[in-house]
Design an enzyme around this catalytic site. Structure first.
Site, PDB file in Angstrom:
ATOM      1  N   SER A   8      31.002  79.900  81.285  1.00  0.00           N
ATOM      2  CA  SER A   8      29.635  79.749  80.780  1.00  0.00           C
ATOM      3  C   SER A   8      28.666  79.533  81.939  1.00  0.00           C
ATOM      4  CB  SER A   8      29.554  78.564  79.811  1.00  0.00           C
ATOM      5  OG  SER A   8      29.646  77.342  80.535  1.00  0.00           O
ATOM      6  N   LYS A  46      31.627  70.152  85.570  1.00  0.00           N
ATOM      7  CA  LYS A  46      30.270  69.625  85.703  1.00  0.00           C
ATOM      8  C   LYS A  46      30.164  68.909  87.047  1.00  0.00           C
ATOM      9  CE  LYS A  46      29.573  70.744  81.338  1.00  0.00           C
ATOM     10  NZ  LYS A  46      28.763  71.928  80.962  1.00  0.00           N
ATOM     11  N   SER A  54      23.392  72.939  79.211  1.00  0.00           N
ATOM     12  CA  SER A  54      24.683  72.388  79.588  1.00  0.00           C
ATOM     13  C   SER A  54      25.128  71.361  78.555  1.00  0.00           C
ATOM     14  CB  SER A  54      24.603  71.717  80.967  1.00  0.00           C
ATOM     15  OG  SER A  54      25.814  71.066  81.279  1.00  0.00           O
TER      16      SER A  54
END
Length: 284
Positions: free
Chosen positions: A88, A145, A231
């Site tokens: 993504s 992340k 996100s």
């Protein structure tokens, strides 16, 4: 159903190892005994008979062939480096969809495969690290992340899209509009800990959100994507099965490793779109 590849790999190594051990301890001596008995019972040895007596069972042959390869893969993947593909755009512009990355498995401690129990302390995540971890609400799914909050930190995300850690604003500087966005998105240079990197913010008014604050518990981390308005990260996780004070937090036991390099990029895996090495480099 999601396949547990580490478990399958451990089982495959164990099965192949057992087959090789059974052959070493029992089957190979029997073959040698049979060959010796045959050679002592005839005046002229038939090569075809010898070949038949020396032949390993098919399962043993495959097990012995695959064991060293699978064992090497298990060691590399479990304790040294594991590859991942970015699915993504939550880490844009640092990582793009289709980037193939390498993750250091020992930066934050040596962990046993499958059970993920830390057996050797090596280091701890640092603010600004790009980290792969197992999603707290669904541990079979890996997320990536950036580490924003360490244990004990106070994190705030303001309505004007600014990060504050322990009351201090995270340093950022406007780079300019994102190419092709017609001003709807901007790129900023951010310094988080020792890491300097780019982040992306969308500037549309409808994305304005109220100030929110979190206290990071001991043994947990607060994670945010570089694509700040696109996100699914610690700011938004809400699982009723998790205690309120742990909402949005990543426990140490869920850590997979530190992402450190892009080695290939293939956003559209098809013959008309071949992989590229243009984005190869270290991750900041």
């Amino acid at each position: 159903m999601t396949l547990n590849f580490p478990l399958l790999l451990v089982i495959a190594v164990a099965v192949c190892g057992v087959l090789a051990l059974i052959d070493l301890l029992f089957l190979a001596p029997r073959r040698r005994t049979a060959i010796a008995a045959y050679q002592g019972s005839v005046s002229q040895v038939d090569p075809q008979v010898l070949q038949k007596l020396a032949r390993e069972p098919v399962l043993v042959e495959y097990g012995k062939s695959f064991f060293p390869v699978l064992a090497l893969v298990l060691v590399l993947r479990s304790f040294l480096v594991e590859p991942f593909q970015i699915p993504s755009g939550s880490m844009k512009p640092t990582l793009e969809v289709g980037d193939f990355i390498l993750v250091n498995k020992f930066s934050y401690g040596i962990r046993l495969p499958v059970v993920d129990t830390k057996v050797i302390e090596v280091g701890e995540p640092q603010r600004g690290d790009v980290m792969v971890f197992r999603f707290p609400s669904e541990p079979t799914v890996n997320y990536i992340k950036r580490v924003v909050g360490l244990p004990g930190d106070h994190v705030r995300y303001s309505s004007d899209k600014r990060l504050f850690v322990n009351g201090q604003p995270v340093a950022e500087q406007l780079i300019g509009d994102e190419p092709g966005s017609l001003g709807s998105a901007r790129l900023f240079s951010e310094k988080l800990g020792e890491a300097e990197h780019l982040i992306r913010k969308e500037m549309r008014r409808y994305r304005i959100e109220p100030d929110r604050e979190w206290k990071v518990p001991a043994g947990h981390y607060f994670m945010v994507g570089d694509n700040r308005d696109n996100s699914n990260d610690s700011r938004y996780w809400d699982d009723p099965a998790i205690a309120p004070e742990l909402q949005g937090m990543v426990p140490d036991r869920n850590i997979v490793g530190k992402a450190f390099a892009v080695w290939l990029s293939w956003p559209a895996p098809k013959l008309s779109h071949l992989p590229t090495f243009e984005r190869v480099g270290l991750i900041h």
